[in-house]
Design a protein around this motif. Structure first.
Motif, short mmCIF file in Angstrom:
data_model
loop_
_atom_site.label_atom_id
_atom_site.label_comp_id
_atom_site.label_asym_id
_atom_site.label_seq_id
_atom_site.Cartn_x
_atom_site.Cartn_y
_atom_site.Cartn_z
N ASP A 38 42.68 37.60 40.78
CA ASP A 38 43.29 36.51 41.57
C ASP A 38 44.18 37.06 42.68
O ASP A 38 44.30 36.45 43.75
CB ASP A 38 44.11 35.61 40.64
N LYS A 44 39.36 30.46 45.55
CA LYS A 44 39.92 29.48 44.63
C LYS A 44 40.75 30.22 43.58
O LYS A 44 40.68 31.44 43.49
CB LYS A 44 38.82 28.65 43.96
N ASN A 45 41.51 29.46 42.81
CA ASN A 45 42.32 30.05 41.75
C ASN A 45 41.43 30.34 40.54
O ASN A 45 41.00 29.42 39.84
CB ASN A 45 43.45 29.09 41.37
N LEU A 46 41.16 31.62 40.28
CA LEU A 46 40.24 31.98 39.20
C LEU A 46 40.82 31.68 37.82
O LEU A 46 40.08 31.39 36.88
CB LEU A 46 39.88 33.46 39.30
N GLY A 48 42.24 29.24 36.71
CA GLY A 48 42.00 27.87 36.26
C GLY A 48 40.53 27.53 36.10
O GLY A 48 40.19 26.38 35.79
N GLN A 49 39.66 28.51 36.27
CA GLN A 49 38.22 28.25 36.20
C GLN A 49 37.69 28.51 34.79
O GLN A 49 38.19 29.37 34.06
CB GLN A 49 37.47 29.11 37.21
N PRO A 50 36.66 27.78 34.39
CA PRO A 50 36.10 27.98 33.05
C PRO A 50 35.32 29.28 32.94
O PRO A 50 34.94 29.90 33.94
CB PRO A 50 35.17 26.77 32.88
N SER A 51 35.08 29.68 31.71
CA SER A 51 34.32 30.91 31.43
C SER A 51 32.86 30.75 31.83
O SER A 51 32.35 29.63 31.95
CB SER A 51 34.42 31.25 29.94
N THR A 53 31.29 31.32 34.69
CA THR A 53 31.05 30.67 35.98
C THR A 53 31.08 31.71 37.09
O THR A 53 31.67 32.78 36.94
CB THR A 53 32.11 29.58 36.26
N HIS A 55 31.79 32.50 41.31
CA HIS A 55 32.63 32.01 42.40
C HIS A 55 32.49 32.92 43.62
O HIS A 55 32.65 34.13 43.52
CB HIS A 55 34.09 31.94 41.95
#
Length: 462
Positions: A38, A44-46, A48-51, A53, A55
């Protein structure tokens, strides 16, 4: 089994081969993998991202300088390869870009991974046992259909399940023997000796089957060592070049051109053969050539298969048989006699050798008879069980074989102790040794030195 230590640092490594390419993959693993990424990633803010995925964005230095456009893959522990938080960064495969990205992460606190450290962390966190971990390296190194099949079976736990079953059966009786020791003064027997002997003999038969499979497994992993031997100018180097379909060895009409061993591999219908061209066998006063002849004889003794090549136009069946017997007394090494230069041999010469058993006639230079030779090689390999492994467990690892040898010796001692009526404490001690040897294979019993020895053989990014 070693308990996972406190792995507080975050490691990083290039997971694809070094060198310029379209894409390079850089892997991070550890508690700060997301936070470190990050700090460099813009998109984007990693955190806060789901597993699991992907980006798209850019990696930038603190001053805003763009390092590269990348795709970041997120894997939250424990649902990752290492069971830790893992980030994989797909960037352009420039050496410069890779080094810049690695440097940016290490400046922020990541540590360069040691060889095999990702897989070692997976093992320490219980993702798989030690035998499965070693199979990862075998799978990466697999270069034939068979070696891939065996490595995949081991990585998916086939070998480990068989070992766990063996160990569980021994543990039951070991527990009863230990119980007898606790009540030693009362002279009681909790373990039925007849049943114990029957169980031990059954387990030992399975251990010996696994040990016996190592001979086959070693061939699968390292290839069928096929030595091409014969007198000078028989056409050995020409045959090697024809089998490899390239000019690997120097071919000359001058006798004694090949002074040292020349080795190379080729896969024939998924089975790997390692062909060895050797110095011509003859008496010589040339010091260098005589060393080559001696090396030939040594390599023949290590062969899985011997191709004895001879010139059809200058030999008789009796001469060839005598030379083969001198080189391979008693036929201890599987052997095929190959008569070369059939394209220039007379009808009488062809007739003389065509009826000889275990003999094939070819012409290496124009390539006549090579398909028949390849078919013969395949038939011999398959006759020894290659490509017919099915669901059978095959031992390919020398460390595993040595542990099985120790297990077998310990079981021999247990059976001898039961037959001669030695004390329960001695029988129990030998049984503990058998259990320990089996545990070494899967890592239920291991040491830091053993783990270091195993995982340093891996590539850095794995």
């Amino acid at each position: 089994m070693l308990l996972p230590p406190a792995l507080s640092d975050t490691i990083i490594a290039l997971s694809t081969p070094p060198g310029a390419g379209a894409i390079a993959v850089i892997r991070l693993s550890g508690p700060e993998a997301f936070a470190l990424t990050d700090g460099l990633f813009r998109g984007k803010n990693l955190a806060g991202q789901p597993s699991h995925t992907l980006h798209y964005g850019t990696l930038r230095e603190a001053d805003g300088r763009i390092l590269d456009e990348v795709v970041v893959s997120l894997f939250r522990g424990p649902n990752s390869y290492t069971r830790e938080d893992v980030v994989e960064i797909s960037c352009h495969g420039s050496d410069y870009i890779v080094q810049q990205v690695l440097a940016a992460f290490t400046r922020r606190g990541a540590r360069f991974a040691e060889a095999g450290e990702f897989t070692k962390r997976a093992f320490l966190h219980g993702a798989f046992d030690l035998a499965q971990a070693e199979a990862v390296a075998d799978l990466i190194a697999a270069d034939s259909a068979l070696s891939h099949q065996v490595a995949m079976q081991q990585m998916r736990g086939g070998f480990s399940r068989e070992l766990r079953d063996l160990r569980a059966r021994l543990v039951q009786f070991a527990a009863l023997l230990e119980l007898e020791l606790d009540f030693g003064e009362e002279d009681v027997e909790f373990a039925d000796r007849t049943g114990l002997v029957a169980l031990l003999e059954e387990v030992q038969a399975l251990v010996r089957r696994l040990l016996h499979s190592f001979e086959l497994g070693n061939v699968i992993k390292n290839g069928v060592i096929t030595v091409i031997a014969g007198r000078p100018n028989a056409g050995k180097s020409t045959l090697l070049n024809a089998l490899l379909n390239e000019d690997r060895a120097i071919v000359s009409a001058v006798a004694g051109t090949t002074r040292d061993l020349i080795e190379d591999e080729v896969s024939i219908e998924g089975i790997r053969f390692r062909f060895v061209d050797t110095a011509g066998l003859r008496e010589t006063t040339d010091e260098v050539e005589s060393i080559g002849v001696e090396r030939t004889r040594q390599r023949v003794r290590q062969a899985a298969l011997l191709l004895y090549l001879f010139d059809l136009t200058t030999n008789t069946p009796g001469n060839v048989q005598a030379e083969i017997e001198a080189l391979n007394p008693g036929g201890q090494i599987p052997m095929l006699a190959v008569g070369n230069k059939r394209d220039v041999a007379s009808e009488a010469q062809l007739q003389a050798f065509s009826t000889q058993p275990n003999t094939l006639l070819i012409a290496a230079n124009p390539g006549e008879g090579l398909e028949e030779l390849r078919a013969d090689l395949l038939a011999r390999a398959r006759g020894n069980g290659l490509d017919q492994t099915g669901a059978a467990t095959i031992v390919t690892n020398l460390r595993h074989a040595r542990s099985l040898e120790k297990t077998n010796a310990a079981l021999d001692a247990v059976l001898m102790g039961l037959a001669t009526g030695v004390g329960t404490e001695l029988v129990a001690a030998d049984l503990r040794q058998a259990l320990a040897a089996l545990g070494e294979i899967t890592g239920e019993i291991s040491s830091d030195d053993l783990l270091t020895s195993i995982f340093t053989q891996f590539c850095i990014g794995k």
